[in-house]
Design an enzyme around this catalytic site. Structure first.
Site, PDB file in Angstrom:
ATOM      1  CB  SER A  72      -1.817 -12.677  37.473  1.00 16.63           C
ATOM      2  OG  SER A  72      -1.825 -13.087  36.113  1.00 16.63           O
ATOM      3  CB  CYS A  76      -0.981  -0.047   1.178  1.00 13.83           C
ATOM      4  SG  CYS A  76      -2.293   1.164   1.011  1.00 13.83           S
ATOM      5  CG  HIS A 110      -3.772  -3.535   3.160  1.00 11.24           C
ATOM      6  ND1 HIS A 110      -2.792  -3.004   3.965  1.00 11.24           N
ATOM      7  CD2 HIS A 110      -4.398  -2.487   2.588  1.00 11.24           C
ATOM      8  CE1 HIS A 110      -2.834  -1.681   3.897  1.00 11.24           C
ATOM      9  NE2 HIS A 110      -3.798  -1.338   3.068  1.00 11.24           N
ATOM     10  CD  GLU A 119      -1.257  -5.724   5.503  1.00  5.69           C
ATOM     11  OE1 GLU A 119      -1.131  -6.208   4.362  1.00  5.69           O
ATOM     12  OE2 GLU A 119      -1.237  -4.506   5.733  1.00  5.69           O
ATOM     13  CB  VAL A 173      -2.234 -16.561  28.897  1.00  6.58           C
ATOM     14  CG1 VAL A 173      -1.356 -17.301  27.898  1.00  6.58           C
ATOM     15  CG2 VAL A 173      -3.656 -17.079  28.848  1.00  6.58           C
ATOM     16  CG  ASP A 174       0.468 -12.566  28.492  1.00  5.99           C
ATOM     17  OD1 ASP A 174       0.221 -13.499  27.701  1.00  5.99           O
ATOM     18  OD2 ASP A 174       0.069 -11.404  28.321  1.00  5.99           O
ATOM     19  CB  SER A 175       2.083 -13.890  34.857  1.00  3.39           C
ATOM     20  OG  SER A 175       0.922 -14.509  35.351  1.00  3.39           O
ATOM     21  CB  SER A 176       0.654 -19.074  33.378  1.00  6.25           C
ATOM     22  OG  SER A 176      -0.326 -18.672  34.284  1.00  6.25           O
TER      23      SER A 176
END
Ligand code: XMP
Length: 534
Positions: A230, A81, A176, A178, A233-236
């Site tokens: 916590s 683009c 595009h 993507e 997901v991320d901290s685990s």
């Protein structure tokens, strides 16, 4: 060392999608502002470069150009683009301004048998022309090809919808690739990064574990790390990865603020302390949190109190650990589950917009206050990669593919004042809703309604309504069920759950949770409503 693709961001809303598609082709890539220095580009040493779209016009902003090193490096370049337009302008072609925008679905005809589009098509016309179903969004367009370029694609309203200089490995498309609306978009990006730029497809989460472990070991050495777990997901995943790397040099602190879902605290402990044998300290701070929240009804005040107390409790625990020895010599690192979308600045150049990191991921400036160095092993990963990594590390898929849960927990799902009784009722009602969503399969997709929704939960309304049960009159509380479908959580549609499912959930909640006699379903989309009720 992985082969790398550099994505230069000119400020498009969808630049992150380019990176996700490239990663899905198992190629490592990073997004950087378009005005990085030539030196940066040389030292990054990409095997290919992708120029993103932009809201701007090549006319409006003469600064918004690709650095000279892009053209000097001798690597393939793909312009998308605006990226195509700046490529044209910078290499001697012409772009013409237009005040009408072309937006949405288009069918593009391929030309010239380029490597990028060879064998990539959605259908062929009666005359045998290869056609592509694409998504267009542009005002300006290229009107004169730069020297050495040939036509690669066209539409009736955009005669130069794609161009290529195959000797140099330069390709550009006005549409595009993507976005998923461009049916062959992923195939085109894969062709560019794997075949044209020649990147090895070695970015695979199962293999990445060893590399990530080596990096963590090198960064941490024999020092110690604390991490706030916590249950999200991320901290685990961060905890599981760091634990795999440095074992007992990691101490997780799990602050239970009393606003977690049913049995959530026990599940977190069971997984990390029980199965992974990680050092986890569970701090039951529910009385403290509920005490401070007593009488507070304003949603923002509630959020501030919960966030502030979380920092206080975490700091106190970190201090205690140090004082008690506890096998911890004293942590010098604080680990956080920051992921790539939190780090990458989307939509701007270095000079125009500073990098912003979402405030809740750098909880209350904790690292500075604690005088700790940061360890962020997921910084390079997208959410889907974090999930893949979690599964590869042996975390249960139910944990890794869980819906997001806000930091303030049930605190923002109990309207007005938060009370323990309310939280207890809400936990039980919510568990029933989630249980039914998980066990009800939608026949066409074969997926559960839990997997078909992006976020689903129950909200406690502190009002009472009249009901009748058996021979008696009841006067009990009301809950609302909320289920939404969204790809980015910025906008969301309420989910069209089957009536039979809603019926079952309502009947189970009213029969099984004494104190609730009415269940409603929230049919508001975002905007104008938000996903959470507070
Ligand atoms: P809203 O309600 O703004 O939510 O439409 C969008 C997404 O953000 C989550 N959310 C939060 N997450 N702390 C968090 O960590 C918060 O204070 C917070 N508020 C909302 C919400 O659950 C949804 O996924």
């Amino acid at each position: 060392m992985h082969d790398k693709i550099l994505i230069l961001d000119f400020g498009s809303q969808v630049t992150q999608l380019i990176a996700r598609r490239v990663r899905e082709a198992h190629v490592y890539c990073e997004i950087h502002p378009n005005d990085v220095s030539d030196d940066f580009i040389r030292s990054f040493a990409p095997k290919g470069i992708i120029l993103s779209g932009s809201h701007a016009s090549t006319y409006e902003d003469h600064q918004l150009r690709a650095p000279q090193a892009v053209w000097d490096l001798g690597v393939p370049v793909l312009g998308i683009c605006y990226g195509m337009q700046t490529m044209a302008v910078q290499l001697g072609g012409e772009v013409s301004w237009s005040d009408t925008r072309e937006f949405g679905y288009a069918e593009v005809r391929a030309h010239g048998h380029t490597r990028l589009l060879e064998g990539v098509q959605d259908f062929a016309t009666a005359e045998g022309h290869g056609m592509l179903k694409v998504w267009m969004s542009h005002g300006d367009k290229v009107t004169t090809l730069p020297q050495g370029f040939k036509l690669m694609a066209s539409t009736p309203s955009c005669p130069i919808a794609g161009m290529a200089n195959e000797d140099k490995g330069y390709y550009a498309v006005q549409f595009h690739p993507e976005v998923t609306h461009t049916v062959q978009g992923a195939a085109m990006l894969t062709r560019f990064v794997r075949d044209i730029a020649g990147c090895a497809g070695d970015w695979i989460m199962g293999n990445y574990i060893e590399e990530a472990i080596a990096k963590i070991r090198e960064q941490v050495g024999d020092e110690e790390v604390i991490l706030g777990l916590s249950g999200g997901v991320d901290s685990s995943v961060a905890a599981a990865l760091i634990h795999r790397a440095i074992g007992d040099q990691l101490t997780c602190v799990f602050v239970d603020h009393g606003l977690l879902r049913l049995n959530e605290g026990d599940m977190v402990m069971d997984m990390f302390a029980g199965k992974l044998h990680a050092k986890v300290i569970r701090v039951d701070a529910s009385e403290l949190f509920l005490g401070q929240l007593a009488g507070v009804t304003d949603p923002e005040k509630k959020r501030k109190i919960i966030g502030g107390l979380f920092v206080d409790v975490f700091k106190a625990e970190a201090g205690k650990l140090k004082a008690a020895g506890n096998g911890v010599k004293g942590a010098t690192f604080l680990a956080q589950g920051t992921i790539y979308p939190d780090v990458v600045e989307s939509g701007g150049t270095k000079t125009k917009k500073a990098t912003t990191i979402k405030s809740h991921h750098n909880v209350g400036g904790l690292p500075e206050q604690l005088g700790l160095k940061l360890l962020e092993p997921l910084r390079e990963l997208f959410k889907d990669e974090v999930r893949e990594l979690g599964v590869a590390l042996g975390l249960p898929p139910e944990m890794v593919y869980r819906h997001p849960f806000p930091g303030p927990g049930l605190g923002v799902r109990i309207l007005g004042e938060v009370k323990k009784d309310y939280a207890d009722l809400l936990r039980r009602a919510d568990a029933i809703f989630i249980d039914e969503l998980r066990s009800t399969i939608e026949p066409n997709s074969g997926k559960s309604w839990y997997d078909l929704t992006s976020q689903a939960f129950t909200v406690f309304l502190p009002v009472k309504s009249v009901g009748v049960m058996g021979d008696g009159r009841t006067y009990d509380y009301v809950v609302a069920l909320r289920a939404v479908q969204t790809s980015d959580f910025m906008t969301a549609d309420w989910a069209e759950l089957p009536y039979s499912l809603l019926k079952k959930v309502s009947s189970r909640i009213i029969n099984e949770v004494r104190g609730i006699n009415r269940v409603t379903y929230d049919v508001s989309s975002k905007p104008p409503a938000t996903i959470e009720w507070e």
